[in-house]
Design an enzyme around this catalytic site. Structure first.
Site, mmCIF file in Angstrom:
data_model
loop_
_atom_site.group_PDB
_atom_site.id
_atom_site.type_symbol
_atom_site.label_atom_id
_atom_site.label_comp_id
_atom_site.label_asym_id
_atom_site.label_seq_id
_atom_site.Cartn_x
_atom_site.Cartn_y
_atom_site.Cartn_z
ATOM 1 N N ASN A 103 1.759 0.761 -3.971
ATOM 2 C CA ASN A 103 1.012 0.849 -2.710
ATOM 3 C C ASN A 103 -0.406 1.359 -2.950
ATOM 4 O O ASN A 103 -1.006 1.974 -2.081
ATOM 5 C CB ASN A 103 1.738 1.755 -1.709
ATOM 6 N N SER A 104 -0.966 1.105 -4.153
ATOM 7 C CA SER A 104 -2.367 1.468 -4.370
ATOM 8 C C SER A 104 -3.240 0.571 -3.499
ATOM 9 O O SER A 104 -2.883 -0.570 -3.203
ATOM 10 C CB SER A 104 -2.734 1.331 -5.844
ATOM 11 N N ARG A 105 -4.386 1.100 -3.107
ATOM 12 C CA ARG A 105 -5.187 0.424 -2.082
ATOM 13 C C ARG A 105 -6.672 0.481 -2.399
ATOM 14 O O ARG A 105 -7.131 1.330 -3.162
ATOM 15 C CB ARG A 105 -4.953 1.109 -0.734
ATOM 16 N N ASP B 32 -5.833 -6.404 9.698
ATOM 17 C CA ASP B 32 -4.695 -5.498 9.937
ATOM 18 C C ASP B 32 -4.376 -5.257 11.409
ATOM 19 O O ASP B 32 -3.216 -5.144 11.757
ATOM 20 C CB ASP B 32 -4.952 -4.153 9.246
ATOM 21 N N LYS C 212 -3.454 3.434 12.235
ATOM 22 C CA LYS C 212 -2.136 3.203 12.832
ATOM 23 C C LYS C 212 -1.880 4.137 14.013
ATOM 24 O O LYS C 212 -1.304 3.727 15.019
ATOM 25 C CB LYS C 212 -1.051 3.395 11.781
ATOM 26 N N HIS D 128 -0.407 -5.317 15.304
ATOM 27 C CA HIS D 128 -0.531 -5.265 13.843
ATOM 28 C C HIS D 128 -0.801 -6.686 13.340
ATOM 29 O O HIS D 128 0.077 -7.341 12.786
ATOM 30 C CB HIS D 128 0.780 -4.710 13.269
ATOM 31 N N ARG E 19 2.791 5.682 3.784
ATOM 32 C CA ARG E 19 3.169 6.201 5.095
ATOM 33 C C ARG E 19 4.572 6.795 5.044
ATOM 34 O O ARG E 19 5.439 6.308 4.332
ATOM 35 C CB ARG E 19 3.130 5.093 6.152
ATOM 36 N N GLY F 122 -2.444 5.494 6.427
ATOM 37 C CA GLY F 122 -2.100 5.585 7.837
ATOM 38 C C GLY F 122 -1.612 6.963 8.277
ATOM 39 O O GLY F 122 -1.637 7.276 9.467
ATOM 40 N N CYS G 288 2.786 -7.807 3.587
ATOM 41 C CA CYS G 288 3.408 -9.131 3.645
ATOM 42 C C CYS G 288 2.387 -10.248 3.797
ATOM 43 O O CYS G 288 2.738 -11.354 4.214
ATOM 44 C CB CYS G 288 4.435 -9.192 4.766
ATOM 45 N N GLY G 289 1.131 -9.977 3.494
ATOM 46 C CA GLY G 289 0.185 -11.079 3.375
ATOM 47 C C GLY G 289 -0.871 -11.221 4.454
ATOM 48 O O GLY G 289 -1.494 -12.278 4.540
ATOM 49 N N TYR H 84 -2.935 10.481 2.863
ATOM 50 C CA TYR H 84 -2.856 9.073 2.455
ATOM 51 C C TYR H 84 -2.844 8.101 3.632
ATOM 52 O O TYR H 84 -2.021 8.213 4.550
ATOM 53 C CB TYR H 84 -1.611 8.817 1.589
ATOM 54 N N SER I 198 3.902 -4.730 6.965
ATOM 55 C CA SER I 198 3.040 -4.126 5.939
ATOM 56 C C SER I 198 3.276 -4.777 4.574
ATOM 57 O O SER I 198 4.424 -4.981 4.172
ATOM 58 C CB SER I 198 3.324 -2.631 5.863
ATOM 59 N N ARG J 207 8.892 -11.354 5.314
ATOM 60 C CA ARG J 207 9.207 -11.652 3.926
ATOM 61 C C ARG J 207 10.709 -11.901 3.871
ATOM 62 O O ARG J 207 11.502 -10.967 3.899
ATOM 63 C CB ARG J 207 8.795 -10.425 3.101
HETATM 64 P P1 GTP Z 1 -0.797 -3.974 5.109
HETATM 65 O O1 GTP Z 1 -2.197 -3.664 4.731
HETATM 66 O O2 GTP Z 1 0.203 -3.062 4.434
HETATM 67 O O3 GTP Z 1 -0.549 -4.038 6.586
HETATM 68 O O4 GTP Z 1 -0.380 -5.375 4.476
HETATM 69 P P2 GTP Z 1 -0.928 -6.872 4.469
HETATM 70 O O5 GTP Z 1 -0.019 -7.678 5.340
HETATM 71 O O6 GTP Z 1 -2.377 -6.975 4.691
HETATM 72 O O7 GTP Z 1 -0.566 -7.226 2.976
HETATM 73 P P3 GTP Z 1 -1.341 -8.059 1.866
HETATM 74 O O8 GTP Z 1 -2.069 -9.247 2.381
HETATM 75 O O9 GTP Z 1 -2.157 -7.110 1.104
HETATM 76 O O10 GTP Z 1 -0.064 -8.572 1.049
HETATM 77 C C1 GTP Z 1 0.336 -7.983 -0.068
HETATM 78 C C2 GTP Z 1 1.427 -8.690 -0.850
HETATM 79 O O11 GTP Z 1 1.844 -9.960 -0.331
HETATM 80 C C3 GTP Z 1 0.912 -8.933 -2.226
HETATM 81 O O12 GTP Z 1 1.931 -8.609 -3.119
HETATM 82 C C4 GTP Z 1 0.611 -10.412 -2.226
HETATM 83 O O13 GTP Z 1 0.600 -10.958 -3.511
HETATM 84 C C5 GTP Z 1 1.733 -10.948 -1.359
HETATM 85 N N1 GTP Z 1 1.403 -12.253 -0.749
HETATM 86 C C6 GTP Z 1 0.437 -12.510 0.152
HETATM 87 N N2 GTP Z 1 0.418 -13.823 0.496
HETATM 88 C C7 GTP Z 1 1.420 -14.410 -0.204
HETATM 89 C C8 GTP Z 1 1.916 -15.739 -0.262
HETATM 90 O O14 GTP Z 1 1.435 -16.661 0.388
HETATM 91 N N3 GTP Z 1 2.970 -15.968 -1.110
HETATM 92 C C9 GTP Z 1 3.526 -14.965 -1.853
HETATM 93 N N4 GTP Z 1 4.551 -15.273 -2.651
HETATM 94 N N5 GTP Z 1 3.077 -13.686 -1.815
HETATM 95 C C10 GTP Z 1 2.044 -13.412 -0.998
HETATM 96 C C1 SPV Z 2 0.348 -0.644 6.568
HETATM 97 O O1 SPV Z 2 1.211 0.048 5.964
HETATM 98 O O2 SPV Z 2 0.665 -1.507 7.419
HETATM 99 C C2 SPV Z 2 -1.080 -0.460 6.259
HETATM 100 C C3 SPV Z 2 -1.459 0.632 5.362
HETATM 101 O O3 SPV Z 2 -1.891 -1.209 6.768
HETATM 102 S S1 SPV Z 2 -1.565 2.171 6.170
HETATM 103 O O4 SPV Z 2 -2.898 2.282 6.751
HETATM 104 O O5 SPV Z 2 -1.353 3.218 5.180
HETATM 105 O O6 SPV Z 2 -0.585 2.255 7.222
HETATM 106 MN MN MN Z 3 -0.929 -2.668 8.165
#
Ligand code: GTP
Ligand code: SPV
Ligand code: MN
Length: 623
Positions: A388-390, A298, A231, A251, A83, A224, A275-276, A222, A273, A421
């Site tokens: 940020n590969s998906r 999400d 988004k 979100h 994004r 969002g 952050c888990g 790409y 984004s 985070r």
């Molecule tokens: P968006 O799709 O961008 O909105 O993000 P999301 O919040 O769904 O992110 P996602 O769950 O894919 O988190 C991605 C990152 O957070 C990865 O690098 C994970 O390894 C890390 N992560 C998730 N949960 C934990 C946790 O409990 N501990 C740690 N240390 N890292 C975590």
């Molecule tokens: C985010 O960045 O919070 C996402 C990925 O969920 S995107 O759809 O590209 O915004």
């Molecule tokens: Mn998101």
């Protein structure tokens, strides 16, 4: 217009009653001048045709049919990988309605900028008309939209991420409110031009018109930036609609948790984004007797139901999830979800025709093609997969998907979690004293930046409610709206309890203090036992925390002192945080609601008391 005329198949019959849509498509076609117009139906044949076309053009690389059936790799242009927040605009009539956290342009100025860019921008390409529903088809909580796009990659992705095609179109009536979203990759083809696998433009505008509820996106294909249902609609425009209609567009992930006694809870959680959210939504509890099912990863739309309680739907139908770090150890459910029928974007390719990314396996393959298609070995200096590969995959394919995930009434929410985070300061878990305090916790989330958006990875920034890049109006007004929703809920029923978590606190050697992932179920246990009236808490200046021994760490091998560090509150550092928050609130020119500033004052008071007590203690020990 001439070529457009040549190649125009009959619009669907349902459209006879919808002159507004046809007129709009005509108008955009006249502006963008595509070679052809295709009304998308969402059938499997249509999808297969588009995929074949993209395989032929080099946009999609088929993966090994036995290892990863019906799955493809897309490599984006290296300049189009996340994004673009500095190219994202809220074009409200008044700048104050966008607020200090959004990029603002006057609507007329933005229209004047966009018109020449879109003029002829689809030359040599096909304009796809993509009707879609955000939320279960026909649910009173759902909303309809139509995206026009010249990217087949976007069409196929929208087919996974939304309920797309004829079934959605049939729900439109002449009185239906719908969100028009125009998207062009901004790379017209003239006669004799050869196309590239990932057309895009170095000029990018992701623009939103909150008053007219329109979206115009130019230059990127790409995530969002381009899948405008996500988004742009489901958060930025929907947050404005939600403000006007009295609901919330957030979100947030949604999960369903069953405790050992069989009580079912539904929880939403807002984390910035990458952050888990996907991880927590697919969590496999490590503690006996608890089970977790997935509803969304999400976005959540939340609204008070006839029963007075807060109901949530997942407006999406798929996951666009972060690939790196996804493994059997961290998220086995995601790994199982991705068995096939998946589009991977910007991951690495193994010699055997399967995908790979950092953290996927313990052993790193000897040779790969990296996300740009170049040879890669473990000694290479750059990551094999883009950070940020998906993956793009249907929610229905997730083995932990809950049976009520697409219930048109939504699910009743028992707890709301905010997180970020944070290597320092923020404890593992804190419970808000009440809704107003919870809104303060949400408003003051800060988080180290990730690769999900262009910017400096690791830099601490404020990300209120994890909505910094996604709130379609003034963030301070949004906090006031949250306070109002709390009042509405309180008037008629129980309000969900609000918590804050942080899985990312580190020790002085930079190692995570908390094991995270499946072990986060221990924190869910405390949270839901609080909701269930079974767990005690003690006061901390920040809110309520578990009593000593109150957090279940049975069988967990935490290093000596880790638990204390996870909950440590340093009043001096926190008083600095509060000063920073006050400075942040000051940027809103007096628009921050009273309830939120009151909470800041209360927190400062509690921290000053704690600091005084600490100084007193120190003085006594020194005597
Ligand atoms: P968006 O799709 O961008 O909105 O993000 P999301 O919040 O769904 O992110 P996602 O769950 O894919 O988190 C991605 C990152 O957070 C990865 O690098 C994970 O390894 C890390 N992560 C998730 N949960 C934990 C946790 O409990 N501990 C740690 N240390 N890292 C975590
Ligand atoms: C985010 O960045 O919070 C996402 C990925 O969920 S995107 O759809 O590209 O915004
Ligand atoms: Mn998101």
């Amino acid at each position: 217009m001439n070529q457009t005329m040549l190649n125009r198949p009959q619009a669907p019959a349902a459209l006879a009653a919808l002159p507004a849509i046809t007129a709009w498509v005509e108008e955009i076609a006249e502006l963008t001048k595509p070679d052809a117009i295709v009304w998308c139906t969402g059938t499997a044949e249509e999808r297969e045709g588009l995929i074949q076309q993209m395989v032929d053009s080099g946009t999609l690389i088929p993966l090994d049919e036995t290892l990863r059936p019906a799955s493809y790799l897309a490599r984006s242009d290296p300049s189009d990988v996340a994004r673009v927040e500095d190219r994202t605009f809220i074009c409200s009539l008044n700048q104050d309605d966008a607020g200090p956290t959004n990029n603002w342009r006057a609507p007329d100025d933005m229209r004047a900028t966009l018109r020449p860019l879109f003029d002829g921008s689809m030359r040599g390409r096909t304009l796809y008309v993509v009707p879609f529903s955000m939320g279960p088809l026909g649910s009173p909580l759902s909303k309809l939209g139509v995206q026009l796009t010249d990217s087949p990659y976007v069409v196929v992705s929208m087919g996974i991420m939304t309920r797309m095609g004829s079934a959605a179109l049939e729900l439109f009536t002449p009185n239906t409110e719908w969100v028009p979203a125009v998207h062009s990759v901004g790379a017209p083809l003239d006669v004799g031009d050869t196309d590239v696998p990932w057309p895009c433009s170095s000029t990018k505008y992701i623009s939103h018109f909150p008053e007219t509820r329109e979206i115009w996106s130019f230059g990127s294909a790409y995530g969002g930036n381009a899948l405008l249902a996500k988004k742009a609609f489901a958060l930025r425009i929907a947050s404005v609609i939600a403000r006007d209609e009295g609901w919330l567009a957030e979100h947030m992930l949604i999960l369903k948790v069953t405790n050992p006694r069989g009580r079912v809870f539904h929880v939403v959680a807002a984390f910035p984004s990458a952050c888990g959210k996907t991880n927590l939504a697919m969590l496999r509890p490590t503690i006996p007797g608890w089970s977790v099912e997935t509803i969304g990863d999400d976005i959540a739309w939340l609204r008070q139901g006839f029963d007075g309680r807060l109901h949530a739907i997942n407006p999406e139908a798929g996951f666009f999830g972060v690939a790196p770090g996804t493994s059997n150890a961290t998220n086995a459910t995601a790994i199982e979800t991705l068995w096939g029928n998946t589009i991977f974007t910007n991951v690495a390719l193994q010699n055997n025709g399967d995908v790979w990314w950092e953290g996927m396996t313990d052993t790193v393959p000897d040779h790969l093609l990296d996300w740009q298609g170049a040879d890669w070995t473990p000694s290479s200096a750059t990551p094999a997969a883009h950070p940020n590969s998906r993956f793009t995959v249907a929610a229905a394919q997730c083995p932990s998907i809950a049976d009520d995930w697409d219930d048109p009434r939504g699910v009743v929410i028992d707890a709301i979690i905010f997180g970020g985070r944070r290597a320092t300061n923020v404890p593992l878990v804190v419970e808000a004293r009440d809704w107003e305090h919870g809104v303060y916790l949400g408003a003051t989330i800060s988080s180290e930046q990730t690769a999900a958006a262009e910017g400096t990875v690791g830099q601490l920034r404020r990300d209120p409610f994890a909505m910094l890049p996604f709130c379609g109006y003034n963030m301070a007004d949004y906090w006031a709206h949250w306070l109002k929703i709390g009042q509405q809920l309180r008037a008629t029923s129980t309000v969900p309890r609000i918590f804050q978590v942080n899985w990312f606190r580190k020790d002085e050697n930079g190692r995570f203090l908390w094991p995270g992932f499946g072990e986060n179920s221990r924190v869910l246990e405390w949270i839901l036992d609080r909701v269930d009236g079974r767990a005690a808490s003690v006061e901390s200046p920040l809110g309520l925390v578990p009593t000593a021994g109150g957090l279940n760490i049975d069988g967990l091998d935490l290093p000596e002192g880790a638990l204390e560090k996870l909950f440590e509150v340093n009043p001096a550092l926190w008083l600095d945080e509060v000063d920073g928050t006050e400075a942040f609130f000051d940027t809103f020119d007096g628009r921050v609601p009273e309830g939120v500033t009151r909470q800041l004052g209360l927190l400062r008071g509690r921290l000053q008391e704690a600091a005084a007590a600490k100084a007193h203690q120190g003085a006594q020990t020194n005597e």
